[in-house]
Design an enzyme around this catalytic site. Structure first.
Site, PDB file in Angstrom:
ATOM      1  N   LYS A 204     -13.924  25.051  23.069  1.00  0.00           N
ATOM      2  CA  LYS A 204     -14.976  25.885  22.495  1.00  0.00           C
ATOM      3  C   LYS A 204     -16.025  24.951  21.940  1.00  0.00           C
ATOM      4  O   LYS A 204     -15.738  24.119  21.071  1.00  0.00           O
ATOM      5  CB  LYS A 204     -14.416  26.785  21.412  1.00  0.00           C
ATOM      6  CG  LYS A 204     -15.511  27.581  20.715  1.00  0.00           C
ATOM      7  CD  LYS A 204     -14.938  28.712  19.912  1.00  0.00           C
ATOM      8  CE  LYS A 204     -16.028  29.453  19.163  1.00  0.00           C
ATOM      9  NZ  LYS A 204     -15.492  30.596  18.437  1.00  0.00           N
ATOM     10  N   LYS A 263     -15.620  27.954  26.647  1.00  0.00           N
ATOM     11  CA  LYS A 263     -16.632  28.818  26.038  1.00  0.00           C
ATOM     12  C   LYS A 263     -17.762  27.971  25.479  1.00  0.00           C
ATOM     13  O   LYS A 263     -17.467  27.002  24.783  1.00  0.00           O
ATOM     14  CB  LYS A 263     -15.953  29.616  24.930  1.00  0.00           C
ATOM     15  CG  LYS A 263     -16.858  30.451  24.091  1.00  0.00           C
ATOM     16  CD  LYS A 263     -16.073  31.063  22.988  1.00  0.00           C
ATOM     17  CE  LYS A 263     -17.054  31.709  22.050  1.00  0.00           C
ATOM     18  NZ  LYS A 263     -16.432  32.203  20.872  1.00  0.00           N
TER      19      LYS A 263
HETATM   20  C1  PBG Z   1     -14.776  33.570  16.123  1.00  0.00           C
HETATM   21  C2  PBG Z   1     -15.506  33.780  17.412  1.00  0.00           C
HETATM   22  C3  PBG Z   1     -16.873  33.606  17.724  1.00  0.00           C
HETATM   23  C4  PBG Z   1     -17.050  33.997  19.042  1.00  0.00           C
HETATM   24  C5  PBG Z   1     -15.796  34.401  19.514  1.00  0.00           C
HETATM   25  N1  PBG Z   1     -14.867  34.253  18.492  1.00  0.00           N
HETATM   26  C6  PBG Z   1     -18.004  33.190  16.855  1.00  0.00           C
HETATM   27  C7  PBG Z   1     -18.111  31.810  16.417  1.00  0.00           C
HETATM   28  O1  PBG Z   1     -17.263  30.983  16.720  1.00  0.00           O
HETATM   29  O2  PBG Z   1     -19.047  31.527  15.679  1.00  0.00           O
HETATM   30  C8  PBG Z   1     -18.358  33.977  19.777  1.00  0.00           C
HETATM   31  C9  PBG Z   1     -18.442  34.894  20.932  1.00  0.00           C
HETATM   32  C10 PBG Z   1     -19.803  35.145  21.450  1.00  0.00           C
HETATM   33  O3  PBG Z   1     -20.816  34.514  21.070  1.00  0.00           O
HETATM   34  O4  PBG Z   1     -19.913  36.036  22.295  1.00  0.00           O
HETATM   35  N2  PBG Z   1     -14.531  32.257  15.786  1.00  0.00           N
END
Ligand code: PBG
Length: 341
Positions: A204, A263
């Protein structure tokens, strides 16, 4: 020699004509290397209490009241979408420095129960991270300007057990804190949930493409007053890195992850490809809120057709090696694919 004559005389001898395999739709379908089906998609759902507002200021997606989830899950089931990924949106009064709401995560648990009551055909994937429950929006407890690792993972352990007890099928830790997969696997096994799977957000990235999501779950409020988006860079991966994703993947697999996530999706196709080739486990890609919003924006400006751009981006994620794709466009994509059959 005359240029046209030369060109023609050369082409006359060319036997290789790759265009033969592109001449008609049927042959293009026959030789296509990847497909895209509703069964490749996961629908991320923002769920809120029955009296909370459902509009999201950006991104062209909405929140759902808990009571709407039965209908929504039946709709997914009819369209052939195998799973829903839940993202609860709790009122700001329930957020705190110590993220105490996360220990029980009642809204998530109610949402899981609603989906399970509607249909047993739909898998439920939950988000295991505390950014939605802290006042500052960081995915961990903050002390002296630092996002603490071990204290925060401890909370994830409680959250994971609560989700598993409520009937979640797959837990998806999304915060990139160290050791979380090992801890979550261990507490699940110790509490009698050996069959609950873990989908780890393994690569991520600290991307700027999550903005609309943070609008949707209301987790940006504290960004102005405390660590801000900079804090996220202390746990999410640096967008300049690729090899590090492999290291994270190997650690997560070793710690007991069943599935791995990359992601965002489209800007990280190289990472998806690398993990698909090197790990041997199914890779999920997340077409995140910023990507989805860009598609919507381009469509509303009249630059691209929404349906075509949505399907093309999803196909490209599949081509890179994503087995499954989280997309806010899952319902639309499934309908488009059905209509084109
Ligand atoms: C929680 C989370 C996030 C997303 C998915 N789970 C936000 C972040 O990490 O700030 C983002 C998903 C998206 O932008 O569609 N940690």
């Amino acid at each position: 020699m005359e240029i046209s004559a030369l060109a023609r005389s050369i082409l006359e001898t060319m036997r290789a004509r790759p265009r033969r395999l592109r001449a008609r739709p049927w042959i293009r379908d026959l030789v296509a290397e990847v497909g895209l089906a509703p069964s490749d998609l996961v629908l991320p759902v923002f769920v809120c209490a029955d009296d909370a507002p459902v509009e999201v200021p950006s991104m062209g997606a909405r929140r759902y009241h808990v009571r709407e989830l039965r209908d929504l899950s039946r709709q997914c089931s009819e369209l052939g979408i195998p799973a829903i990924a839940l993202f609860p949106v709790v009122a700001s009064e329930l957020r705190s420095e110590d993220a105490k709401y996360a220990f029980t995560d009642e809204l998530a648990c109610r949402a899981i129960a609603e989906i399970k009551a509607a249909t047993r055909d739909i898998g439920v994937i939950t988000d295991v991270a505390i950014d939605r429950y802290t006042t500052h929006g960081q995915d961990g407890i903050v002390r002296d300007g630092v996002v603490l690792n071990d204290e925060s993972v401890e909370i994830l352990a409680h959250m994971a057990v609560a989700h598993a007890r409520a009937g979640a099928d797959v837990l998806a830790p999304s915060d990139m804190l160290d050791g979380r997969v090992e801890v979550i696997r261990s507490v699940l096994d110790a509490t009698g949930h050996p069959d609950t799977a873990i989908l780890s957000y393994t690569a991520k990235y600290a991307s700027v493409q999550y903005g609309p999501f943070r609008d949707a779950v209301g987790s940006t409020a504290g960004f102005t007053s405390s660590l801000g988006p900079e804090g996220k860079k202390t746990y999410f991966m640096d967008v300049r890195n690729r090899e590090e994703a492999l290291k994270e993947a190997m650690l997560d697999l070793d710690e007991g992850a069943d599935l791995l996530m990359v992601k965002p999706g489209l800007a990280f196709l190289d990472v998806i490809q690398m993990l698909a080739e090197k790990t041997g486990v199914p890779i999920a890609a997340y077409q995140v809120s910023g990507e989805f919003s860009m598609i919507k924006a381009a469509a509303s400006a009249g630059w691209c057709k929404y349906e075509d751009l949505l399907i093309e981006t999803l196909v490209c994620l599949r081509r890179a090696g994503a087995k499954m794709i989280f997309t806010y466009g899952a319902l639309d994509a499934a309908k488009i694919l059905q209509a084109r059959r």
